[in-house]
Design an enzyme around this catalytic site. Structure first.
Site, PDB file in Angstrom:
ATOM      1  N   LYS A  57     -10.588   6.824 -16.260  1.00 21.41           N
ATOM      2  CA  LYS A  57      -9.755   6.438 -17.400  1.00 21.41           C
ATOM      3  C   LYS A  57      -8.484   7.263 -17.427  1.00 21.41           C
ATOM      4  CE  LYS A  57     -12.775   8.112 -20.445  1.00 21.41           C
ATOM      5  NZ  LYS A  57     -13.131   8.505 -21.802  1.00 21.41           N
TER       6      LYS A  57
ATOM      7  N   CYS B 242     -15.645  -6.238 -25.619  1.00 25.18           N
ATOM      8  CA  CYS B 242     -15.594  -6.534 -24.183  1.00 25.18           C
ATOM      9  C   CYS B 242     -16.605  -7.604 -23.751  1.00 25.18           C
ATOM     10  CB  CYS B 242     -15.779  -5.274 -23.358  1.00 25.18           C
ATOM     11  SG  CYS B 242     -15.546  -3.752 -24.263  1.00 25.18           S
TER      12      CYS B 242
ATOM     13  N   GLN C 100      -9.905  -3.184 -33.972  1.00 23.44           N
ATOM     14  CA  GLN C 100      -9.310  -2.689 -32.736  1.00 23.44           C
ATOM     15  C   GLN C 100      -8.197  -3.625 -32.312  1.00 23.44           C
ATOM     16  OE1 GLN C 100     -12.740  -2.614 -30.121  1.00 23.44           O
ATOM     17  NE2 GLN C 100     -12.640  -0.390 -30.036  1.00 23.44           N
TER      18      GLN C 100
ATOM     19  N   ASP D 133      -7.505  -4.710 -29.481  1.00 22.72           N
ATOM     20  CA  ASP D 133      -8.163  -4.640 -28.182  1.00 22.72           C
ATOM     21  C   ASP D 133      -7.521  -5.584 -27.169  1.00 22.72           C
ATOM     22  OD1 ASP D 133     -10.005  -3.531 -26.561  1.00 22.72           O
ATOM     23  OD2 ASP D 133     -11.762  -4.501 -27.453  1.00 22.72           O
TER      24      ASP D 133
ATOM     25  N   HIS E  36      -9.934  -2.079 -19.783  1.00 26.61           N
ATOM     26  CA  HIS E  36      -9.953  -2.020 -21.254  1.00 26.61           C
ATOM     27  C   HIS E  36      -8.650  -1.354 -21.685  1.00 26.61           C
ATOM     28  CE1 HIS E  36     -14.445  -2.538 -21.265  1.00 26.61           C
ATOM     29  NE2 HIS E  36     -14.316  -1.915 -20.116  1.00 26.61           N
TER      30      HIS E  36
ATOM     31  N   HIS F 177      -8.262  -6.917 -22.835  1.00 24.62           N
ATOM     32  CA  HIS F 177      -8.951  -6.777 -21.549  1.00 24.62           C
ATOM     33  C   HIS F 177      -8.198  -7.553 -20.487  1.00 24.62           C
ATOM     34  CE1 HIS F 177     -12.222  -5.806 -24.421  1.00 24.62           C
ATOM     35  NE2 HIS F 177     -12.355  -4.824 -23.557  1.00 24.62           N
TER      36      HIS F 177
ATOM     37  N   ARG G  80     -20.048  -0.522 -36.597  1.00 25.67           N
ATOM     38  CA  ARG G  80     -21.007   0.432 -36.048  1.00 25.67           C
ATOM     39  C   ARG G  80     -21.720   1.130 -37.189  1.00 25.67           C
ATOM     40  NH1 ARG G  80     -17.428   2.859 -30.970  1.00 25.67           N
ATOM     41  NH2 ARG G  80     -17.018   0.785 -30.097  1.00 25.67           N
TER      42      ARG G  80
HETATM   43 ZN   LIG Z   1     -13.355  -3.054 -23.874  1.00 28.74          ZN
END
Ligand SMILES: [Zn+2]
Ligand SMILES: [Zn+2]
Length: 584
Positions: free
Chosen positions: A413, A279, A326, A328, A459, A330, A308
Site C-alpha cells: 500500500k 469492495c 466512504q 470509495d 482500492h 476500485h 461496523r
Molecule cells: Zn476496497
C-alpha cells in the site's frame, strides 16, 4: 530505543520514588515510557490517593531526587530472592512469577544513594546519568486516571499518574500548547457549535446525524473528489447496503470481520449483513461480463455508507463511528496498468489534500520478508508490486519512508499521512494493490493471446471515511472553512430598517450567481448580529448602512478581522473567483 525513551523510562522510576516519599505504603505496579512521556500504575490501597493538587509536590520531589541520580547499577537475582523481595507487592510478584515460568533472568536496577536511593524490578533501558541527561524543566506531571491492572476489568483498579517528558523545555512547552490548541479545536465541541452534526440518544451512539450545513460540507467535499476522479476516467456505480452472507464467505470477510458485522436474518431465515466495506459488492459489478484487455481499466467510484459494529467504549465523536460514508473507488486492471492507475490516484490525493494546506508524507507499506506466511500470493508478484510503488514515490520526489510489515495481507500500500495546522499527523488516504480479491472472485480479462488473465484490483479512497475526514478538517481549520467549502459564505446585515431594501437587493444579486449568502434583517442590535456572524465563523459579512446605500460601495469584512472596499458590481465576481481558486 531512542534516548528520549530512555529518559521517559527513567522518569517513571523517578516518579515512583517520589510517590513513595509521600505514600510509603503505596504498591508500585508498572511504569513504562509512552509517546509523550511516562506513567506509573500504583495501588494506594485504602490510604489516601494523590490528587491533582498533590501532583505539584510529587513533581518537586522528583526534581530534588533527580539531582542525586547520577548512575544506574543492576544485579541479577534468583527467582526465590525476587519473590521474597516483593512478597508484599502482588503486582511485582505476578511479574516475577511470569519471568520465572518463562525461564527469564530477573534484574533489579538501583539508582541514587542514601535518601534518593531507589530499586525497582526492571529490564533496563535508562539514561546513563539521569542528573546530566535529563533537564529538570523538560518534564512535568500531567494528570491522574484510573487503570485496571493489566488493562483487565476483572482485576484491581489502580491509580495511574501520567507525566509529560521531552528532550527540552521548549519541546515540552510546544507540546502543552498543542494540546491546549487541540482542545479548543476539538471537533466534538466545534461540530455541534457550528451546527454541522449531532447525535441522538434515540438513534444511538456512533451514528452521527448531519444537519443541512454538515450535509452541504460533505457534498461539497465529495463533489470535489468526484471532479478530480471524473477527469481520471472514473465512472460512478451504486450498490445496496446489505448483502447475502455468501458474498462475504467468498471474500473471506464473514470470518475476518465477524465481530464487526451487523447481521440481519430475514423473515424467511436467510442470513444477510450490512456492508462493512464496498469492495466485494464492486467485484460483482466487474464480474457481470467477460472483459477484453482493451476495455480495462474499469474504474468504479461510489460514495456510500458502511456499517461496523464498534464497541461502545471505542466510539469517539466522528473519529470512530458505527456508520460512515466512504468516498470509495476500485480500479480493476492488469498488473501492467497498476503503475499508471496508482499515479492517477496519487495526483488526486495530492491535489485534494493540498487544497486544505495539509503537508503529506507517504509510507510505502511493504511485506515482512521474515514472515512470508502472513501474505498471500507469490514472491515475484509482491516484488514487482512493491517495486512499482517505490518507483512512484521516487519519481514524485515524495517525502516517503518504508514500512516493513505494514502491507495488507493481500498487497502493498501507499499510506498517506497529513500534518495538520497544529503539527499533528493523521493517517489519511491509502492506495492499496489487491492481489487477493480478484483471486477469490476469479476476476479475469481476456488478454492479447485470447487467454484468461488474472487481473488486480486497486482500492482508492481519497477521504476514506468522510466522517473521520470531517473530524480532521474541523480541527485543522478550527471551523474556519475556506470560502469554497463554507456552507454559508457571506451574510448581509442591514443597519436599520431603512436599509432593508438595499440589503435585500445585494442578497438577491449574490444568490442569483450561486453564492451561498444569507440575510440577517432580524430585530437584534447591530452589535449582536455582527458578533453572531463572527461566532458562526463565516468567511465574510457586509454591513449595509446609509453610506453603502449612497455610494453603492461595500465594506467586505472577513472573519480574520480584515476588511476591504468592494463595489457592489464587483462583489459577486470577486467571491466566485475566490471560490474557484479554492484558497485556504
Ligand atoms: Zn476496497
Ligand atoms: Zn527501568
Amino acid at each position: 530505543m531512542s534516548s528520549l525513551e530512555h529518559k521517559r523510562h527513567t522518569l517513571a522510576h523517578l516518579l515512583a520514588k517520589a510517590v513513595l516519599g509521600d505514600y510509603p505504603e503505596a504498591k508500585l505496579a508498572i511504569g513504562p515510557a509512552i509517546d509523550n512521556g511516562f506513567y506509573y500504575d500504583i495501588d494506594f490501597g485504602n490510604g489516601p490517593v494523590p490528587t491533582d493538587a498533590t501532583l505539584e509536590r510529587i513533581e518537586a520531589r522528583m526534581k530534588k531526587f533527580l539531582f542525586c541520580w547520577d548512575s544506574f547499577s543492576h544485579r541479577t537475582v534468583s527467582g526465590e530472592a525476587a519473590r521474597q523481595l516483593f512478597a508484599d507487592n502482588p503486582y511485582k510478584l505476578e511479574i516475577v512469577n511470569e519471568l520465572i515460568s518463562k525461564g527469564e533472568t530477573i534484574t533489579l536496577y538501583t539508582v541514587g544513594s542514601g535518601e534518593s536511593e531507589f530499586t525497582d524490578l526492571c529490564r533496563g533501558g535508562h539514561s546513563e546519568n539521569p542528573k546530566k541527561d535529563i533537564a529538570g524543566d523538560s518534564f512535568k506531571l500531567d494528570k491522574i486516571a484510573g487503570a485496571y491492572w493489566r488493562g483487565d476489568e476483572t482485576k484491581p483498579m489502580l491509580t495511574r499518574i501520567y507525566g509529560l517528558a521531552f528532550d527540552t523545555k521548549d519541546e515540552l512547552d510546544a507540546y502543552v500548547a498543542q494540546v491546549e490548541e487541540a482542545k479548543k479545536r476539538d471537533h466534538k465541541k466545534l461540530g455541534p457549535e457550528l451546527d454541522i452534526f449531532t447525535f441522538s440518544p434515540l438513534v444511538g451512539p456512533g451514528l452521527p446525524l448531519w444537519t443541512p450545513k454538515g450535509t452541504m460540507l460533505r457534498n461539497l467535499l465529495d463533489d470535489y473528489v468526484w471532479r478530480l476522479r471524473r477527469a481520471a476516467g472514473y465512472d460512478r456505480v451504486e450498490i445496496p447496503h446489505i448483502t447475502k452472507k455468501d458474498l462475504y464467505i467468498t471474500s473471506g470477510h464473514w470470518d475476518k470481520f465477524k465481530d464487526e458485522l451487523f447481521r440481519i436474518t430475514t423473515r424467511e431465515g436467510h442470513e444477510f449483513a450490512m456492508k462493512p466495506m464496498n469492495c466485494p459488492h464492486h467485484t460483482q459489478i466487474y464480474a457481470r461480463k467477460m472483459w477484453s484487455y482493451r476495455e480495462l481499466p474499469q474504474r468504479y467510484a461510489n460514495t456510500t455508507t458502511c456499517y461496523r459494529d464498534e464497541q461502545s467504549g471505542e466510539l469517539s465523536g466522528l473519529s470512530r463511528v458505527r456508520a460512515f460514508a466512504q468516498d470509495d473507488a476500485h480500479v480493476f486492471c492488469r498488473m501492467s496498468q497498476a503503475r499508471d492507475e496508482f499515479i492517477k490516484i496519487w495526483d488526486i490525493v495530492h491535489t485534494f489534500y493540498g487544497a486544505f494546506g495539509f503537508k503529506l508524507r507517504v509510507r510505502i507499506s511493504k511485506h515482512d520478508p521474515e514472515n512470508p506466511d502472513a501474505y498471500l500470493g507469490d514472491k515475484a508478484r509482491w516484488e514487482l508490486a512493491e517495486g512499482i510503488l517505490e518507483g512512484i514515490a521516487a519519481e514524485k520526489n515524495a517525502d516517503s519512508f518504508i514500512g516493513i510489515g505494514e502491507a495488507a495481507f493481500y498487497g502493498p500500500k501507499l499510506d498517506f499521512m497529513a500534518k495538520d495546522a497544529i503539527g499533528r499527523e493523521w493517517q489519511v488516504a491509502t492506495i492499496q494493490l489487491d492481489m487477493n480479491m480478484p483471486e477469490r472472485f476469479d476476476l479475469t480479462c481476456v488478454n492479447e493471446k485470447g487467454e484468461k488473465e488474472r487481473i488486480v484490483m486497486i482500492h482508492a479512497a481519497i477521504m476514506g471515511s468522510i466522517e473521520r475526514f470531517m473530524s480532521i478538517l474541523i480541527e485543522h481549520t478550527a471551523g474556519n472553512f475556506p470560502l469554497w467549502l463554507s456552507p454559508e459564505q457571506i451574510r448581509v446585515i442591514p443597519v436599520a430598517e431603512a436599509h432593508h431594501d438595499y440589503a435585500q437587493h445585494v442578497f438577491d444579486g449574490l444568490i442569483d450567481i450561486g453564492i451561498r449568502a444569507t440575510l440577517d434583517a432580524s430585530n437584534e442590535t447591530l452589535g449582536k448580529r455582527i458578533r453572531a456572524a463572527k461566532n458562526d465563523k463565516l468567511p465574510y459579512f457586509v454591513v449595509i448602512g446609509d453610506k453603502e446605500v449612497a455610494a453603492k460601495n461595500l465594506t467586505l469584512e472577513s472573519r480574520d478581522g480584515g476588511s476591504r472596499q468592494v463595489e457592489l458590481e464587483a462583489l459577486g465576481n470577486d467571491l466566485l473567483a475566490e471560490v474557484e481558486t479554492k484558497k485556504i
